[in-house]
Enzyme design. Structure first.
Site, short mmCIF file in Angstrom:
data_model
loop_
_atom_site.label_atom_id
_atom_site.label_comp_id
_atom_site.label_asym_id
_atom_site.label_seq_id
_atom_site.Cartn_x
_atom_site.Cartn_y
_atom_site.Cartn_z
N LYS A 180 20.69 -61.29 -8.68
CA LYS A 180 19.51 -61.20 -7.93
C LYS A 180 18.91 -59.72 -7.48
CE LYS A 180 16.70 -63.79 -4.77
NZ LYS A 180 16.49 -64.97 -4.59
N SER A 217 16.98 -62.94 -11.08
CA SER A 217 15.88 -63.54 -10.05
C SER A 217 15.62 -62.20 -9.28
CB SER A 217 16.44 -64.53 -9.07
OG SER A 217 16.69 -65.77 -9.74
#
Lengths: 371, 371, 371, 371
Positions: free
Chosen positions: A162, A232
């Site tokens: 992330k 992400s």
């Protein structure tokens, strides 16, 4: 002996972690065993998707109450990787990854699911999407692999990162400080951040070498890719959070993970193959018995940037009404869910450099114990 | 001997019928043989989707030039059924249905694709979505079946109806005239119009009897449904346009049609079964050779109105950003296209009473000649 | 003596030009007098806005019927500048600009509305948004000013340019031909095309010199701007279409045009001032009598790219659900329509380099005859 | 002597209450004085707008820390009324309403801002949008007026109610329990809930009598309305939360509130008039000095359900891409912000029965002390 467990829980809204709360309160799960979360919330998956921050705040508050430790610490220890957007048949859910020290089980598999996590230092706004970002990710991935106790890089099957991105506000602040962010377009920034994450994972997995790329390669040389990288990006994080999933010899439990690249958005073969790797047939759909063995389905996908799929024009990139990532997530999730027979799948867009250009990847975690 | 032909053509934008123009200009296709069009344009599929009107205007202008007859006549003779919305992997395309009087072919199949069309009288705004609308559709479907020369109702496999709906302007006009339209919410009106179309098709196919329903049954009693009814609704039509597709004994050509209900949005089995009905395997994907036999794929689907698919909550109906029909089209198209290996498929939302509740239906036209 | 006339007509949908048809059929308007159209259609104003093509096709078909000349010629002679997006209180409408040779009127004003038009050669995909594009626009603007018979550049008040942009398909074709388009992101391409148009207008109006900029200045040096340039960009044009509006000494009629820059999206002062330039008071709203004198309101606006308006954060640029241009059009139209008391105003987004950075401009055409 | 204070604070995202935190931590504001929050978050304002829940959770956590009392209690005592959607020029912000017991001030105004709050019992899913809901709201409004110590109903200028609505999940649960919710369409349910809130406010303010309406009047008889009722509806509340604002004789402080109906979305006159009521001129914009006196601007508005504004067709209700409420909020906020010169205004859609049909209302709180 370390044992990895994966719980797949549903939520009524992005701030609803009542299922996890019940499991901890009832003693089924020890809050201290939770090492990572990967989930899908029902936001838009874009810059203004606050469902991820909402979920994270709720999760950390819940764990804080159960552990008696401040949220501010937990949020720097437990990666909470959320992908917004449950387009189409997807159902909002989250996977709780746990590690417990269990006694050696009666039935012992040669290898079993191994989990490792790591956090990098914060990434400056002007570094986002550049080599410094790539190297920051690579270092964190290596640390997570070490934490997982995985010796052979081939045993790593999924690297979730992330990454932070740059909002208009962050870009303005950086510019005011004399820095030069790559872009002040938040959607563009998210794409560069994902590219940096993929390059970092590929670097850590020895799939590419440091000299194989420079800053200009990101979002440009799509031959550079990792079929095990899932990245992400979001406004709510400032450092890279990493979760590595693989199969380890020193792990108990009966879970196992496999992965396959997906060649394009129609690659049903990749889906069937990864299931076959785990001894699960889909003809055409996974049986309810086998479906019960599946603990986690993780998919990355991408609207083909060349505007065509197998020679036919698609309209995802030309749509001013619906973001292209929302389009592709909905389509690929429709395919994967149809094969699995379940909408509780993690399908994340923004697969730049994550699997083949125009395609992506799929990883599945399933029990090795047949019903 | 009448022979049905189906051409699947691509378009660069909703006003692009250059492929059809080339085929007619080159003599490959006689303009006078065109009897119906079914296509997917890249609009939003909603009330303000003007891509359908744009396509239709362009088509009628083109045929008018080639036939030397006014557009105003042709538009009342040739059903042009367009579904807006090529979400996800779908590719904008249109099927040109043609009937030619060819000599009996050397290879004659017991039955072959039969086509019939019909137009009803205009439907008044206040009738939309009510019994008068149902009966208007039923009469037109019966007429189209007769035109197709199909004797047994079982040989009808697909009934496409395009129904008028009520815009805010039409509703206001009707109210000013002392009438009471069912609703002045255009999206709601489109749903009721589709329901009326499905009831009308079911009535004509003897699947239901006139006493089986009243006005309140529409959008309410979802046990009433036809797995052969495919209804679109749009602002650009004022009467019901009907295309009936089946297999007829008195038809030449090598095409054949089959259909199957789809139980829900994850029913990959229905897709594989309808292909099997036509002698085409999908394991997991149709081979390129067999894919070349497929002339047309027609699908109806629906976001499950109960908010769940196989027990898991979906978010399509609670999304204020993206219309639920856009969600479900993208998802089901992802699944069907993945099995077929082609994004040129007609997947239309708004399947109220068209196939099982929460599911829909699929029909496929394919060549009976194996490669 | 040439006399300019501006008709403001409404439409029921983007293919509805019935009001114009009626005026021509009834003899109120001569089809041959129509020299340009500027209108607002109810599309999304983005890459996939086909309402503009639909309107244009309908218009050219209509004029073709009345003039007995082919559409293909007319489309190269009559600029049809449409801005998609009637967000909020805007009402779909179009202005028909006409020039007739009338006798000198009894009441003669010192100057009156002057209109000139011009078309450039097609712009290659790889030139879009670069100096070649700027110069192509400048040459066409100069030609249009000459056509309008305006001697002093100060008498030019509004330069409307419609520029081509690059779709994914066009970009792919150019790349395949060995060319390097500036971008293959269609929304980005539209922005660069608008910048090129503004630079071209500024160049033609002597507001900037050729040495004042290079390719890198576009979308970068926002001190370069013209408060009289209004640029649209769309997929449906391949060359630059120009309409110049000003006040000329050799024109009859009682219309007059004025313009003002708008400093930001809240600049109600600019609106009130331009009305005052025309002798119209807004305290706070234009009276019905004065509103009847207004023939045309033309506005350009822009979501402030720095993310703030007067120190307060706005969210237009961070919104993945609604395009930023749709946001700003809706807001500025709300303000202008509130002052004017009428939603039939042309408010177009994408005002890069068109008026002050973060603001835009407003031009109004009104009758010089007081009620 | 009770003194009301209103702080207008900005936020970087829906979970950012750092400005409030700073004020409390620095001792500028006592946490115990906070009695209500009214704010605008940057969600979509629809059923799946979770920014409101995120903000509320953050607020209650913050107050809980400062007060040493559990969030669960505070949330039942402090109305937190949030409207999602900062379309166009609006800037995310929240007003903190505080009551402190200050000594009588040196300068005493005849009346000053008075605040009262109340909570109803939870509203059952099947009651939402029906008379039981109306009466529940009315009782809570009466209680809040009493709490504010306002004797004359004419002195009440603004009644904010936050009503629960029915999601697909809640509707399904109610149906399973044998109940009949009014609708299972969440957007429809939100509209009925707002109608019930407006009827309840009108009832409490003696603007209507119990016999003046029945269930069928809601969303149907638009002659029933209150120009002082501002109703929000959302998935995150289960009971009606009420904030009453007026001018009271027994209140200290220098704030005063005024309100005006808005006849339609173009009613700039209503805006100028309410400012004049407070001694503030807008010619055309409020001066920076006067703008500094303004503490709070509260607006309700509505896309005219008849599809026209002053005779011209608008497209808000026919737009499948953008929710009509988002359209109208952006337009009216553009107008109000332009007059005020500030984007930190609360503009909320869904004004059914709140002000004139097709219009709405505006209330402003400003200091009585001139600079």
């Amino acid at each position: 002996m370390r044992t990895a467990q994966v719980l797949r829980l549903s939520m009524a809204h992005p701030g609803d972690l009542s299922e996890l709360d019940r499991l901890i309160t009832s003693g089924t799960l020890a809050a201290a065993d939770v090492v990572a979360i990967i989930g899908k919330t029902e936001g838009n998956g874009g810059v203004n998707d606050f469902t991820r921050g909402y979920f994270t705040q709720t999760l950390m508050g819940l764990l804080s109450r159960h552990l008696g430790r401040p949220s501010e610490q937990l949020i720097r220890e437990i990666p909470c990787v959320l992908s917004g957007g449950t387009e189409g048949v997807m159902s909002p859910h989250y996977h709780v990854f746990c590690i417990s020290d269990a006694e050696a089980p009666v039935i012992r598999f040669p290898t079993a699911l191994a989990i490792g996590t790591a956090f990098s230092a914060p990434v400056a706004a002007e570094d986002v999407g550049r080599r410094a970002h790539v190297e920051s990710v690579a270092a964190a991935v290596r640390e997570a692999i070490a934490n997982a106790g995985i010796d052979r890089l081939d045993d790593v099957h999924f690297v979730q990162v992330k990454c932070p991105c740059v909002t208009v506000a962050r870009a303005s602040a950086a510019i005011a400080a004399g820095k030069t962010p790559l872009t002040n377009d938040p959607n563009k920034s998210m794409a560069f951040a994902r590219a940096a994450g993929a390059f970092g994972a590929a670097l850590a997995l020895d799939e590419i070498k440091p000299d194989d790329f420079d800053d200009a390669s990101l979002l440009s040389d799509f031959s550079i890719q990792s079929p095990r990288a899932s990245i992400s990006s979001g406004v709510e994080v400032e450092c890279n959070e990493v979760v590595v999933l693989g199969n380890g010899e020193n792990w108990g439990g009966d879970l196992r993970i496999a992965h396959r690249p997906m060649g394009d958005a129609l690659d049903i073969g990749g889906i069937v193959d990864v299931l076959a790797d785990l001894g699960i047939a889909a003809s055409p759909q996974v049986s309810p018995e086998d479906a019960a063995r599946i603990a986690c389905v993780l998919v990355k996908c991408e609207p083909d940037r060349r505007g065509k799929i197998r020679g036919s024009r698609h309209t995802m990139l030309d749509d001013t009404d619906i973001n292209a990532q929302r389009h592709i997530r909905g389509a690929v999730a429709g395919l994967v869910a149809g094969v699995i027979g379940d909408g509780r799948i993690f399908v994340s867009g923004g697969a730049e450099h994550q699997g083949p250009d125009g395609g992506g990847l799929i990883a599945v975690i399933a029990s090795q114990t047949r019903g």
